[in-house]
Design a protein around this motif. Structure first.
Motif, short mmCIF file in Angstrom:
data_model
loop_
_atom_site.label_atom_id
_atom_site.label_comp_id
_atom_site.label_asym_id
_atom_site.label_seq_id
_atom_site.Cartn_x
_atom_site.Cartn_y
_atom_site.Cartn_z
N LYS A 1 0.83 -1.20 0.00
CA LYS A 1 0.00 0.00 0.00
C LYS A 1 0.87 1.26 0.00
CE LYS A 1 -3.86 2.22 2.44
NZ LYS A 1 -3.24 3.56 2.43
N GLU A 2 1.96 1.21 0.75
CA GLU A 2 2.86 2.37 0.82
C GLU A 2 3.49 2.66 -0.54
OE1 GLU A 2 2.59 0.00 2.96
OE2 GLU A 2 2.27 0.94 4.91
N VAL A 3 3.80 1.60 -1.30
CA VAL A 3 4.37 1.78 -2.64
C VAL A 3 3.35 2.45 -3.54
CG1 VAL A 3 5.21 0.60 -4.71
CG2 VAL A 3 5.93 -0.19 -2.45
N ASN A 4 2.11 1.98 -3.48
CA ASN A 4 1.04 2.59 -4.28
C ASN A 4 0.83 4.04 -3.92
OD1 ASN A 4 0.06 0.88 -6.25
ND2 ASN A 4 -1.52 -0.03 -4.99
N ASP A 5 0.82 4.33 -2.61
CA ASP A 5 0.55 5.69 -2.14
C ASP A 5 1.68 6.65 -2.48
OD1 ASP A 5 -1.82 4.78 -1.14
OD2 ASP A 5 -1.15 4.66 0.95
N SER A 6 2.92 6.18 -2.39
CA SER A 6 4.07 7.07 -2.59
C SER A 6 4.52 7.17 -4.04
CB SER A 6 5.26 6.62 -1.72
OG SER A 6 5.66 5.30 -2.09
N LEU A 7 4.40 6.07 -4.78
CA LEU A 7 4.91 6.05 -6.16
C LEU A 7 3.82 6.00 -7.21
CD1 LEU A 7 7.91 3.57 -5.70
CD2 LEU A 7 7.94 6.08 -5.61
N GLY A 8 2.59 5.74 -6.79
CA GLY A 8 1.48 5.69 -7.74
C GLY A 8 1.11 4.28 -8.15
N HIS A 9 -0.10 4.13 -8.68
CA HIS A 9 -0.63 2.81 -9.03
C HIS A 9 0.13 2.16 -10.19
CE1 HIS A 9 -4.05 2.80 -6.33
NE2 HIS A 9 -4.29 4.06 -6.66
N LYS A 10 0.68 2.98 -11.08
CA LYS A 10 1.44 2.42 -12.20
C LYS A 10 2.66 1.68 -11.67
CE LYS A 10 3.47 3.56 -16.67
NZ LYS A 10 3.75 4.64 -17.67
N ALA A 11 3.34 2.28 -10.70
CA ALA A 11 4.51 1.63 -10.09
C ALA A 11 4.06 0.37 -9.35
CB ALA A 11 5.21 2.59 -9.15
N GLY A 12 2.90 0.45 -8.70
CA GLY A 12 2.37 -0.72 -7.99
C GLY A 12 2.07 -1.87 -8.94
N ASP A 13 1.55 -1.53 -10.12
CA ASP A 13 1.27 -2.56 -11.13
C ASP A 13 2.55 -3.23 -11.61
OD1 ASP A 13 -1.41 -2.02 -10.94
OD2 ASP A 13 -1.55 -0.89 -12.81
N VAL A 14 3.58 -2.41 -11.84
CA VAL A 14 4.87 -2.97 -12.28
C VAL A 14 5.43 -3.89 -11.20
CG1 VAL A 14 7.26 -2.42 -12.87
CG2 VAL A 14 5.41 -1.01 -13.76
#
Length: 302
Positions: free
Chosen positions: A182-195
């Protein structure tokens, strides 16, 4: 009077030829040696050979070598049984391209009953099959990671449990959740989370054995089935390898390099549960316990 009947027969033959040549599907007539006697316009369009290039030749010229034995058996059955035979097989075009066709092969005899012929009706179903595969992919596989989706991995679990019961073997079910996703999604965005999810999915798939399965339940949750695992100790060795693989640094873009960890809960069939839902519940529960331990260890070092 004789001329009238002759002229009528010639007209009928001409009409039949017109219908044959302009039919909206491939029509090929073979003799008893499977040599091509007639080849319509749709056959020319589909296989790229003109009629004058193939007449008198064996129809196997449009069949790849690896498929020829099966096709010859089909024709032999049509000649022998005098019955219609349906089948699908790969075919060759003049330019070397392979296409998938469905065939209807029907027997008929000459008026003198001295010769056996086959009329072959076919159509190119390459695009149709490709579309069916895409629809199946969309229905059963996760669009982001290409792993089996929730429905498919649960169906695989049911089958794996039935196999384990039949063979009296142990099966391990792993419930995997990513720590800090969740922290990755919140800080880097959903595109980064998808990758990140794509990278993790690939690592999970590369780490498990060929006989095992991994699927995405949703979000950052994955379900892993280890068949014929033998013992909890053996399952734990695979868990350790999975955790190590996930924990390798991930390059999300040209600048961001992050490390993420996995919490994995393990339940063993039949030791922990024999029921489908109970086994999932046990692995989910143990995953949560592992996540709390990992959090406590992380906080101790802060």
């Amino acid at each position: 009077m004789l001329f009238y009947f002759y002229r009528k027969a010639k007209i009928s033959e001409a009409r039949l030829n017109t219908m044959f040549n302009h039919a909206p599907l491939v029509l090929i007539i073979l003799n008893d040696k499977n040599h091509i006697l007639k080849w319509n316009f749709e056959a020319e369009k589909t296989f790229l050979w003109k009629a004058n290039e193939v007449l008198g030749k064996n129809v196997l010229l449009v069949v790849p070598i690896g498929e020829q034995d099966a096709v010859q058996k089909v024709f032999a059955a049509v000649h022998r049984e005098q019955q219609v035979v349906y089948h699908e097989n790969l075919n060759l075009k003049k330019d070397g391209q392979k296409i998938l066709c469905e065939w209807i092969n029907a027997p008929f005899k000459s008026q003198s009953e001295e010769s056996n012929f086959i009329i072959c009706m076919a159509r190119d179903i390459t695009e149709k099959k490709a579309l069916e595969k895409k629809l199946e992919q969309a229905a059963l596989y996760d669009n982001l990671t290409a792993l089996p989706n929730r429905a498919l991995i649960l169906e695989k679990l049911k089958k794996a449990l039935a196999l384990a019961a039949r063979n009296q073997a142990k099966l391990a079910l792993l419930f995997c959740d990513l720590d800090g996703f969740k922290e990755v999604n919140d800080s880097l965005g959903h595109k980064a989370g998808d990758v990140l999810l794509q990278i993790v999915a690939k690592r999970l798939l590369q780490t498990i054995r060929e006989m095992d399965d991994v699927g995405r339940l949703g979000g950052d949750e994955f379900l892993i089935i280890l068949q014929d695992v033998g013992s909890l100790e053996n399952a734990q060795k695979i868990v350790d390898k999975l955790c190590e693989a996930v924990a390798q640094p991930c390059q999300l873009n040209s600048e961001e390099l992050i490390t993420i960890h996995a919490s994995i809960g393990v339940s063993i069939y039949p030791d922990d549960a024999i029921d489908f839902d109970a086994l999932i519940h046990q692995s989910d529960k143990k995953m949560y316990q592992t996540k709390l331990k990992n959090k406590a260890i992380k906080n101790a070092y802060v």
